[in-house]
Design a protein around this motif. Structure first.
Motif, PDB file in Angstrom:
ATOM      1  N   ALA A 313      62.169 126.849 -69.591  1.00  0.00           N
ATOM      2  CA  ALA A 313      62.720 126.631 -68.251  1.00  0.00           C
ATOM      3  C   ALA A 313      62.433 125.219 -67.778  1.00  0.00           C
ATOM      4  N   LEU A 314      63.421 124.650 -67.075  1.00  0.00           N
ATOM      5  CA  LEU A 314      63.276 123.325 -66.478  1.00  0.00           C
ATOM      6  C   LEU A 314      63.217 123.469 -64.966  1.00  0.00           C
ATOM      7  N   ALA A 315      62.396 122.639 -64.308  1.00  0.00           N
ATOM      8  CA  ALA A 315      62.347 122.658 -62.851  1.00  0.00           C
ATOM      9  C   ALA A 315      62.333 121.231 -62.323  1.00  0.00           C
ATOM     10  N   THR A 316      62.952 121.036 -61.152  1.00  0.00           N
ATOM     11  CA  THR A 316      62.906 119.721 -60.512  1.00  0.00           C
ATOM     12  C   THR A 316      62.549 119.871 -59.047  1.00  0.00           C
ATOM     13  N   THR A 317      61.724 118.972 -58.558  1.00  0.00           N
ATOM     14  CA  THR A 317      61.475 118.886 -57.121  1.00  0.00           C
ATOM     15  C   THR A 317      61.198 117.415 -56.800  1.00  0.00           C
ATOM     16  N   GLY A 318      61.920 116.890 -55.831  1.00  0.00           N
ATOM     17  CA  GLY A 318      61.781 115.464 -55.561  1.00  0.00           C
ATOM     18  C   GLY A 318      62.433 115.058 -54.260  1.00  0.00           C
ATOM     19  N   VAL A 319      62.413 113.756 -54.021  1.00  0.00           N
ATOM     20  CA  VAL A 319      62.997 113.194 -52.801  1.00  0.00           C
ATOM     21  C   VAL A 319      64.236 112.397 -53.211  1.00  0.00           C
ATOM     22  N   ALA A 320      65.427 113.020 -53.047  1.00  0.00           N
ATOM     23  CA  ALA A 320      66.662 112.367 -53.492  1.00  0.00           C
ATOM     24  C   ALA A 320      67.133 111.325 -52.490  1.00  0.00           C
ATOM     25  N   GLY A 321      66.673 111.430 -51.246  1.00  0.00           N
ATOM     26  CA  GLY A 321      67.050 110.465 -50.237  1.00  0.00           C
ATOM     27  C   GLY A 321      68.380 110.792 -49.592  1.00  0.00           C
ATOM     28  N   VAL A 334      60.411 112.081 -58.249  1.00  0.00           N
ATOM     29  CA  VAL A 334      60.848 113.389 -58.748  1.00  0.00           C
ATOM     30  C   VAL A 334      59.822 113.921 -59.753  1.00  0.00           C
ATOM     31  N   TRP A 335      59.382 115.151 -59.531  1.00  0.00           N
ATOM     32  CA  TRP A 335      58.560 115.861 -60.507  1.00  0.00           C
ATOM     33  C   TRP A 335      59.462 116.773 -61.326  1.00  0.00           C
ATOM     34  N   ILE A 336      59.326 116.690 -62.650  1.00  0.00           N
ATOM     35  CA  ILE A 336      60.101 117.556 -63.533  1.00  0.00           C
ATOM     36  C   ILE A 336      59.134 118.451 -64.301  1.00  0.00           C
ATOM     37  N   GLY A 337      59.351 119.758 -64.210  1.00  0.00           N
ATOM     38  CA  GLY A 337      58.486 120.715 -64.895  1.00  0.00           C
ATOM     39  C   GLY A 337      59.204 121.353 -66.075  1.00  0.00           C
ATOM     40  N   LEU A 338      58.428 121.673 -67.101  1.00  0.00           N
ATOM     41  CA  LEU A 338      58.990 122.340 -68.275  1.00  0.00           C
ATOM     42  C   LEU A 338      58.021 123.435 -68.699  1.00  0.00           C
ATOM     43  N   ALA A 339      58.521 124.662 -68.769  1.00  0.00           N
ATOM     44  CA  ALA A 339      57.676 125.785 -69.203  1.00  0.00           C
ATOM     45  C   ALA A 339      58.299 126.399 -70.450  1.00  0.00           C
ATOM     46  N   CYS A 352      56.008 112.984 -63.610  1.00  0.00           N
ATOM     47  CA  CYS A 352      56.504 112.381 -62.377  1.00  0.00           C
ATOM     48  C   CYS A 352      57.322 111.132 -62.705  1.00  0.00           C
ATOM     49  N   PHE A 353      58.448 110.973 -62.026  1.00  0.00           N
ATOM     50  CA  PHE A 353      59.295 109.792 -62.221  1.00  0.00           C
ATOM     51  C   PHE A 353      59.611 109.181 -60.867  1.00  0.00           C
ATOM     52  N   ARG A 354      59.973 107.896 -60.910  1.00  0.00           N
ATOM     53  CA  ARG A 354      60.476 107.291 -59.678  1.00  0.00           C
ATOM     54  C   ARG A 354      61.767 106.571 -60.022  1.00  0.00           C
TER      55      ARG A 354
END
Lengths: 382, 382
Positions: A313-321, A334-339, A352-354
């Motif tokens: 599974a992929l997850a994203t949570t971030g500030v798109a603006g 943006v934090w990207i999660g992978l389980a 974490c990415f910017r």
């Protein structure tokens, strides 16, 4: 080789002038667009003016257009009748993909084609009517291949390619960048097919060697198609839990035909309440760490894995603006999660990415980066 | 007025020839692209050749490019140094939005600008450096407006517009269609601003009168922006439950900045199991009626409404293709459900559509049609 591409205004005389100019410059000219049913569609008239030959009704085309509308359960609107007009003496090219037929005629020493501008009509008409005439008798074979890379900028890719990008090389190698995907175009130009093919292949291999895992596909393939191939091969099933990408990852993977074989589904957990109620992200975690955090990205990926029964599974949570940024978490964070299910356990990680740019760019980059994380993970796995 | 737009191959001499041709034809020429850092970026060299003036290093540009990379936390790759070169005697135009500066020079009686091709750099550079010089002294004012319509074909829109589309009319009215959205472009051409503005407004009103509810926006607005305005005004909150559109509707609505104010979230219930476990669609209903059915579309919309706490929910279930079609439910069949909270009850309805074209076209049309159903529902409501 394409000499040039020119777009002119919806003006009959300007169009006619462009046709004359092109026919004087090249032995083959293709006009696209302006064959529609409305008054600002003027290619037919301009072509007729260049040929000094009046437009006449082509009865089989009219019958075909009527039949096309009938197949959609509709009457042909009267305006579409104009699409059956063709300059007297020109050749009508049947359009199996839409209403307006194509037109072919000689202008001086040049062969000029007019096709509808709609890509889904133009492309097959080009393939049917033009391509077979190009293939032989020129004494020159040009083959091209484009490799697509993600995860590095154009300068980095170009410097990794080094000598391969010398302008006097054949095959010649060039790079372009679009929406953060760097495309490496290889163009092999030889008198004979076999030589062109061999050289293209050797250069393609050399480019892949230099770029390694950055290359995900070729000739217009999207990153989700690479992921689709891997998932199909591995038998793993995917789920998504998206916040800032808002369904973009799910849309991208379901772009691929047959995705129901390996994509279970996903959540667009936009409101924090939905992250909690649907994905089991603890409210206290959101309160303490914020919705844009490593913990929440991990919890979203785990929740999606658990509730969907998928393997990864992929997850994203971030500030798109453009709003919502802060000093600690500026727009683009943006934090990207992978389980991933292992033997009796679940492996979870988050990065974490910017990303720079507008809301659309941040979302696009975040979705592609998530899919690329998945791609690299599946490479390591297999 | 744009005389023409021409695209040439990555070839220095071909580019130089195109610059000379354009400068001979028009008093203002804009070159875009080919200012990148790689060896196939040749506009700078071609411009220098046309001007017969060598490229020299522009130190302030180099400093600016270095600073740009530093602000991203990276060193400037050596390749980018070439972007600080400019033909001697030409004017350097500062690029506040990226690396390559623009270049301006006279070629004969024409002013030629070179800008980067990246839209997010090119557009603001055009606005800053070209637009102010265009605005005065021409004795002619051209104003344009484009209205966007959804829900009818181009021929239908054109025949509804009737006399408004006469080619000798000023403002002149034309239609184009792209991805099933019909755009009506109005171009008002007068010696004075006030006359141009008044005429544009009157024609715009006349077009809206003729097309009624078909028009959802203008000047590049998307259908989701129209929906966003309505939801914001009404205070209603939206949720989505998507099968065949696979997250596309959620992505479209979250394209809009500030969508978290009225979009709760959604489900991509791709697998039937997820339709059951997450949205409460009874397994027996799916078995009896099929996943692509009125009942399932309604149940998905109701489930999304109930689980999200939103006021209104959209659902899609259909056959996007290319596989999965049957005689009863051919590729392109899509059921769209809409559920809305009333006073103490929930109003639910579903409509069936059959969209032509490829998988991508079916999905695009289904998502836009769903948003348009929502738009029409909200119009009736308010």
């Amino acid at each position: 080789m394409t000499l040039y591409h020119k777009t002119v205004a919806d003006d009959e005389e300007a169009t006619a002038r462009a046709v004359r100019e092109a026919a004087a410059a090249a032995p083959l000219v293709i006009l696209t667009g302006g064959l529609g049913p409305t008054d600002d569609d003027l290619t037919r008239q301009a072509f007729s003016r260049v040929l000094r030959s009046p437009l006449v009704l082509h009865a089989p085309s009219l019958a075909r257009i009527r039949a096309f509308f009938r197949s959609l359960g509709r009457e042909m609107p009267p305006a579409n009748q104009v699409q059956a007009l063709c300059p007297r003496g020109a050749t009508v090219l049947v359009n199996f993909w839409g209403t307006a037929p194509g037109i072919r005629a000689r202008v001086g020493r040049s062969t000029v084609y007019a096709f509808p501008g709609v890509p889904k009509e133009m492309a097959p008409m080009y393939e049917r009517y033009v391509l077979p005439r190009l293939a032989h008798g020129t004494g020159r074979v040009i083959l091209t291949e484009t490799l697509h890379a993600f995860g590095a900028g154009e300068s980095t890719v170009a410097s990794a390619l080094g000598e391969l990008m010398r302008r006097d090389r054949n095959p010649i190698v060039g790079t372009t960048v679009s929406d953060s995907i760097v495309s490496v175009r290889i163009r092999s130009d030889f008198p004979e097919y076999e030589a062109a093919r061999r050289a293209l292949r050797a250069t393609s291999r050399a480019v892949r060697r230099k770029l390694g895992g950055l290359v995900f596909g070729k000739n217009g393939q999207a990153i989700q198609e690479a992921v689709a191939r891997q998932l199909k091969r591995s038998g793993l099933r995917l789920a998504t839990a998206e916040s800032c990408t808002g369904g973009l990852i799910a849309r991208m993977v379901t772009d691929v035909a047959g995705s129901s074989g390996w994509f279970v589904g996903g959540w667009v957990a936009y409101a924090n309440d939905l992250k909690r109620s649907e994905l089991g992200v603890p409210a206290t975690m959101i309160a303490r760490k914020g919705a844009v955090s490593e913990e929440v990205a991990r919890a979203m990926a785990e929740g999606a894995l658990r509730k969907s029964g998928a393997d990864i599974a992929l997850a994203t949570t971030g500030v798109a603006g453009p709003g919502g940024g802060s000093a600690a978490k500026p727009v683009g964070t943006v934090w990207i999660g992978l389980a991933r299910k292992g033997k009796g356990s679940v492996a979870v990680r988050a990065e974490c990415f910017r990303f720079p740019g507008t809301r659309a760019m941040v979302r696009d980059r975040a979705a592609k980066t998530a899919l690329n994380m998945l791609r690299m993970d599946l490479i390591r796995l297999c």
